[in-house]
Write an enzyme that holds these catalytic residues in place. Sequence first.
Site, short mmCIF file in Angstrom:
data_model
loop_
_atom_site.label_atom_id
_atom_site.label_comp_id
_atom_site.label_asym_id
_atom_site.label_seq_id
_atom_site.Cartn_x
_atom_site.Cartn_y
_atom_site.Cartn_z
N GLU A 1 38.72 16.28 27.45
CA GLU A 1 38.53 16.41 28.89
C GLU A 1 37.05 16.21 29.30
O GLU A 1 36.77 15.67 30.37
CB GLU A 1 39.05 17.79 29.32
CG GLU A 1 39.16 18.01 30.81
CD GLU A 1 40.10 17.05 31.53
OE1 GLU A 1 40.98 16.43 30.88
OE2 GLU A 1 39.95 16.91 32.75
N GLY A 2 36.13 16.61 28.43
CA GLY A 2 34.70 16.43 28.72
C GLY A 2 34.36 14.96 28.93
O GLY A 2 33.60 14.61 29.84
N HIS A 3 34.92 14.09 28.08
CA HIS A 3 34.69 12.65 28.25
C HIS A 3 35.40 12.15 29.51
O HIS A 3 34.86 11.33 30.25
CB HIS A 3 35.28 11.86 27.07
CG HIS A 3 34.67 12.17 25.73
ND1 HIS A 3 35.35 12.87 24.77
CD2 HIS A 3 33.47 11.84 25.19
CE1 HIS A 3 34.59 12.97 23.67
NE2 HIS A 3 33.44 12.36 23.90
N TYR B 1 37.47 9.95 20.08
CA TYR B 1 38.16 11.23 19.90
C TYR B 1 38.03 12.02 21.21
O TYR B 1 37.53 13.14 21.27
CB TYR B 1 37.61 12.02 18.72
CG TYR B 1 38.69 12.87 18.08
CD1 TYR B 1 39.70 12.27 17.34
CD2 TYR B 1 38.72 14.24 18.25
CE1 TYR B 1 40.72 13.03 16.78
CE2 TYR B 1 39.73 15.02 17.69
CZ TYR B 1 40.72 14.40 16.97
OH TYR B 1 41.73 15.16 16.41
N LEU B 2 38.50 11.36 22.26
CA LEU B 2 38.20 11.79 23.62
C LEU B 2 38.88 13.11 23.99
O LEU B 2 39.98 13.41 23.55
CB LEU B 2 38.63 10.70 24.60
CG LEU B 2 38.00 9.32 24.36
CD1 LEU B 2 38.51 8.33 25.39
CD2 LEU B 2 36.48 9.39 24.40
N SER C 1 34.18 16.90 20.37
CA SER C 1 35.07 16.31 19.37
C SER C 1 34.99 17.11 18.07
O SER C 1 35.96 17.18 17.31
CB SER C 1 34.69 14.86 19.11
OG SER C 1 34.63 14.14 20.33
N MET D 1 31.68 8.30 21.52
CA MET D 1 32.01 8.08 20.11
C MET D 1 33.50 8.30 19.88
O MET D 1 33.95 8.44 18.73
CB MET D 1 31.18 8.99 19.21
CG MET D 1 29.68 8.72 19.35
SD MET D 1 28.73 9.17 17.90
CE MET D 1 29.04 10.91 17.81
P1 AMP Z 1 30.19 11.79 22.39
O1 AMP Z 1 31.50 11.08 22.24
O2 AMP Z 1 30.16 13.15 21.79
O3 AMP Z 1 29.02 10.91 22.01
O4 AMP Z 1 30.03 12.04 23.96
C1 AMP Z 1 30.06 10.98 24.87
C2 AMP Z 1 29.58 11.48 26.21
O5 AMP Z 1 30.41 12.54 26.66
C3 AMP Z 1 28.14 12.05 26.16
O6 AMP Z 1 27.45 11.68 27.33
C4 AMP Z 1 28.39 13.54 26.10
O7 AMP Z 1 27.33 14.31 26.60
C5 AMP Z 1 29.62 13.67 26.98
N1 AMP Z 1 30.33 14.91 26.69
C6 AMP Z 1 30.79 15.32 25.49
N2 AMP Z 1 31.34 16.56 25.60
C7 AMP Z 1 31.21 16.92 26.89
C8 AMP Z 1 31.56 18.08 27.64
N3 AMP Z 1 32.14 19.13 27.07
N4 AMP Z 1 31.25 18.12 28.95
C9 AMP Z 1 30.63 17.06 29.55
N5 AMP Z 1 30.28 15.94 28.89
C10 AMP Z 1 30.56 15.87 27.60
#
Ligand code: AMP
Length: 303
Positions: free
Chosen positions: A53-55, A50-51, A204, A48
């Site tokens: 390090e997790g992304h 607003y990237l 995010s 979604m």
């Molecule tokens: P989002 O943008 O929040 O929908 O996340 C997109 C993808 O990134 C999803 O598969 C999340 O589980 C993954 N993600 C978000 N935050 C983290 C994080 N801290 N560590 C690992 N993966 C993450």
Amino acid sequence: MGGRVWEAKELFKVGVERIIFMKVVETATELKKLREKLPGPLGFVPTMGYLHEGHLVLVRQAKAENASVAVSIFVNPTQFGPKEDFKQYPRDPERDLALLKKEGTDLVFMPTVEEMYPPGFNSWVEVGRLGRRLEGASRPGHFRGVATVVARLFDLVKPDRAYFGQKDAQQLIVIRKMVADLGMNLEVVAVPTVREPDGLAMSSRNTYLNHEERKQAVVLYQALTLAQRLYSDGEKDAEVIRRKMTSLIQKQPLADIDYISIADAETLEELDMVKPPALVSMAVRIGKTRLIDNIVVAGGCTS
Ligand code: AMP
């Protein structure tokens, strides 16, 4: 901007320095054309935006394991409840594109809401019981929105592998179930949660936290570590562990617990006795910000 492919020169305008071949498309038609040219296997990371390090860890793993990498950026309205933060959800597409470019992403799909949900759209993917527990109980319809948009994205992007973070553990379980039930021809890859140095899971939504809230938000991770420690020290009674987690969290004045769960990691049924692999998960409001986190307790170790 509808229907265009952003070319290198335009990407300069959004602050990208090394322009090579990353393509950014907004429509399914353009996506289809470019997808056909990408060498396989294709790794796909739905986000979604607003990237953080997790992304980017997901993108890196997809890059390492596949010939090409596609990323989608789409704040999916159907997975937000009417009182949730769809409108306020943080967005910064220019920064996102610069980050993705640096990682060597081949293709970015940034559809509009109308592209994903044309007028009259009314077909949905429901992932039954699994989608109604935990997050699904607190956020009715959330996983219907998630499963539907991910099914649409899989159909458009046609990845060989799709990468999801363990941070959203239930999402991962729901997507795996959907892929298995509908016989979708791709592999779902789970990536461990990336954390800040103090243990807070990157998200995010962390950007909503003020200084004091940010300090108190570390209690989620502390409660998860406590659960692991209690289990490793021999405590198997799930209710005792839930209670101790609850009292630790309640010591933070800004924390308000939505749920704390110790559940079977496959069925998501609440456990009386902890039996690995168990998913210890929670949703806690810190001020107005709702945060989720989890660990998997697996025979004395965590992931
Ligand atoms: P989002 O943008 O929040 O929908 O996340 C997109 C993808 O990134 C999803 O598969 C999340 O589980 C993954 N993600 C978000 N935050 C983290 C994080 N801290 N560590 C690992 N993966 C993450």
